[in-house]
Motif scaffolding. Structure first.
Motif, PDB file in Angstrom:
ATOM      1  N   ARG A 187       0.857  -1.252   0.172  1.00 22.97           N
ATOM      2  CA  ARG A 187       0.010  -0.010  -0.064  1.00 22.97           C
ATOM      3  C   ARG A 187       0.839   1.235   0.014  1.00 22.97           C
ATOM      4  NH1 ARG A 187      -2.257   1.011   6.106  1.00 22.97           N
ATOM      5  NH2 ARG A 187      -1.075   0.017   7.176  1.00 22.97           N
ATOM      6  N   ASP A 188       0.308   2.123  -0.415  1.00 19.98           N
ATOM      7  CA  ASP A 188       1.016   3.734  -0.557  1.00 19.98           C
ATOM      8  C   ASP A 188       0.702   4.590   0.706  1.00 19.98           C
ATOM      9  OD1 ASP A 188      -1.392   4.465  -1.209  1.00 19.98           O
ATOM     10  OD2 ASP A 188      -0.926   4.825  -3.408  1.00 19.98           O
ATOM     11  N   THR A 189      -0.219   4.230   1.518  1.00 22.00           N
ATOM     12  CA  THR A 189      -0.833   5.028   2.558  1.00 22.00           C
ATOM     13  C   THR A 189      -0.653   4.893   3.863  1.00 22.00           C
ATOM     14  OG1 THR A 189      -1.979   6.452   0.981  1.00 22.00           O
ATOM     15  CG2 THR A 189      -2.457   6.486   3.278  1.00 22.00           C
ATOM     16  N   TYR A 190      -0.448   5.255   4.903  1.00 22.00           N
ATOM     17  CA  TYR A 190      -0.566   4.575   6.202  1.00 22.00           C
ATOM     18  C   TYR A 190      -1.293   5.786   7.024  1.00 22.00           C
ATOM     19  CZ  TYR A 190       3.490   6.864   8.337  1.00 22.00           C
ATOM     20  OH  TYR A 190       4.486   7.705   8.842  1.00 22.00           O
ATOM     21  N   HIS A 191      -1.866   5.921   8.144  1.00 24.61           N
ATOM     22  CA  HIS A 191      -2.151   6.694   9.185  1.00 24.61           C
ATOM     23  C   HIS A 191      -1.806   6.488  10.598  1.00 24.61           C
ATOM     24  CE1 HIS A 191      -5.581   5.728   6.189  1.00 24.61           C
ATOM     25  NE2 HIS A 191      -5.756   7.015   6.150  1.00 24.61           N
ATOM     26  N   GLU A 192      -1.700   7.569  11.240  1.00 22.88           N
ATOM     27  CA  GLU A 192      -0.949   7.900  12.610  1.00 22.88           C
ATOM     28  C   GLU A 192      -1.843   8.809  13.330  1.00 22.88           C
ATOM     29  OE1 GLU A 192       0.942  10.784  13.672  1.00 22.88           O
ATOM     30  OE2 GLU A 192       0.439  11.921  12.089  1.00 22.88           O
ATOM     31  N   TRP A 193      -1.606   8.734  14.639  1.00 21.45           N
ATOM     32  CA  TRP A 193      -2.488   9.468  15.544  1.00 21.45           C
ATOM     33  C   TRP A 193      -1.783   9.695  16.847  1.00 21.45           C
ATOM     34  CZ3 TRP A 193      -3.863   4.922  13.405  1.00 21.45           C
ATOM     35  CH2 TRP A 193      -3.791   4.042  14.298  1.00 21.45           C
ATOM     36  N   GLU A 194      -2.181  10.835  17.680  1.00 21.39           N
ATOM     37  CA  GLU A 194      -1.385  11.052  18.908  1.00 21.39           C
ATOM     38  C   GLU A 194      -2.328  11.962  19.621  1.00 21.39           C
ATOM     39  OE1 GLU A 194       2.048  13.823  20.615  1.00 21.39           O
ATOM     40  OE2 GLU A 194       1.612  14.054  18.496  1.00 21.39           O
ATOM     41  N   VAL A 195      -2.522  11.440  21.017  1.00 19.88           N
ATOM     42  CA  VAL A 195      -3.365  12.011  22.048  1.00 19.88           C
ATOM     43  C   VAL A 195      -2.106  12.834  23.103  1.00 19.88           C
ATOM     44  CG1 VAL A 195      -5.058  12.039  23.723  1.00 19.88           C
ATOM     45  CG2 VAL A 195      -5.204  10.901  21.695  1.00 19.88           C
ATOM     46  N   LYS A 196      -2.243  13.973  23.132  1.00 18.99           N
ATOM     47  CA  LYS A 196      -1.302  14.490  24.118  1.00 18.99           C
ATOM     48  C   LYS A 196      -1.834  15.473  25.288  1.00 18.99           C
ATOM     49  CE  LYS A 196       2.988  17.698  23.664  1.00 18.99           C
ATOM     50  NZ  LYS A 196       3.646  18.409  22.755  1.00 18.99           N
ATOM     51  N   LEU A 197      -1.312  15.328  26.570  1.00 16.56           N
ATOM     52  CA  LEU A 197      -1.745  16.065  27.660  1.00 16.56           C
ATOM     53  C   LEU A 197      -0.455  16.655  28.192  1.00 16.56           C
ATOM     54  CD1 LEU A 197      -4.279  16.485  29.409  1.00 16.56           C
ATOM     55  CD2 LEU A 197      -3.679  14.652  30.976  1.00 16.56           C
TER      56      LEU A 197
END
Length: 247
Positions: free
Chosen positions: A192-202
């Motif tokens: 695949r040519d796409t990936y996703h990432e995420w962050e939750v920061k306090l």
């Protein structure tokens, strides 16, 4: 978590923005100094230090009318026989603030890696700030790949910043990295040519320092991570603690 820098394209830990605090040089010019210590340096969800701590420093010279330029650096570690132990970023941009709630940030960002210039790449970027939300896009057409050729890459993210009770700050971000070619190889023959990432920061300010803890993850499988970045745990979920100070 050793791996080459293919397609990562280090996103500044602190995106270039006019500061709330800065050293006033004259009526029109100000210098912002940003320093940070982190338990892991992650960009676009991928560790740049094999899960080890990082020390980072940034300098941004700004003009009251909106233009700015600066430099930013961090230690990195890609293992194997890669000699670079430092990332140096240089940026120039323009920040336009419509009112207290809406602003636009446009710029150019060059990533360089001493002793490993094959990893060097660049982006143009645009970041819209509106009522606590951020919508950003970073585009480059000189990203190195394991094919030995340059290719284009688009990274976008949507984030929201909120003030919580007791002067805590919350930041939630969801990003998408889209390569021109299908470079992310699974354990089988799928790509695949796409990936996703995420962050939750306090975050919270205490004794004059900005303390934060982040949960960071990607949707890359351990096999995709291994095939593209050299180790299975370079892209997996982690908690990153940090302390920072702006002058």
């Amino acid at each position: 978590m050793n791996r080459p820098q293919w397609l990562i394209g280090a996103l500044l830990a602190c995106a270039p923005l006019p500061p709330a605090l800065a050293v006033e040089l004259s009526q029109d010019f100000a210098l912002q100094i940003d320093a940070a210590l982190l338990s892991d340096y992650r960009t676009r969800g991928i560790s740049q230090t094999q899960g080890d701590p990082a020390a980072q420093l940034g300098l941004t010279l700004q003009h009251a009318s909106g233009p700015y330029l600066g430099a930013w650096t961090s230690n990195v570690d890609y293992g194997y026989d890669y000699k670079t132990r430092q990332e140096m970023d240089y940026y120039v941009g323009w920040y336009w603030q419509a009112n207290d709630d809406v602003a636009l940030d446009l710029g150019y960002l060059k990533y360089s890696y001493p002793k490993e210039s094959q990893f060097n790449q660049s982006d143009v970027y645009a970041i819209l700030h509106a009522y606590g939300f951020e919508l950003a896009a970073y585009y480059g057409d000189d990203y190195p790949t394991y094919f030995g050729e340059k290719q284009s890459n688009l990274y976008t993210y949507l984030a929201y910043n909120a003030e919580l009770p007791a002067e805590f700050q919350l930041r939630v971000r969801y990003g998408r990295n889209d390569a021109k070619d299908p470079l992310y190889l699974s354990g089988g023959e799928d790509t695949r040519d796409t990936y996703h990432e995420w962050e939750v920061k306090l975050g919270h300010e205490l004794v004059g320092l900005d303390w934060a803890v982040s949960y960071i993850d990607t949707d890359l499988s351990r096999y995709e991570c291994l095939n593209n970045f050299g180790f299975k745990d370079a892209c997996t979920a982690t908690v990153v603690a940090s302390v920072a100070k702006s002058f």
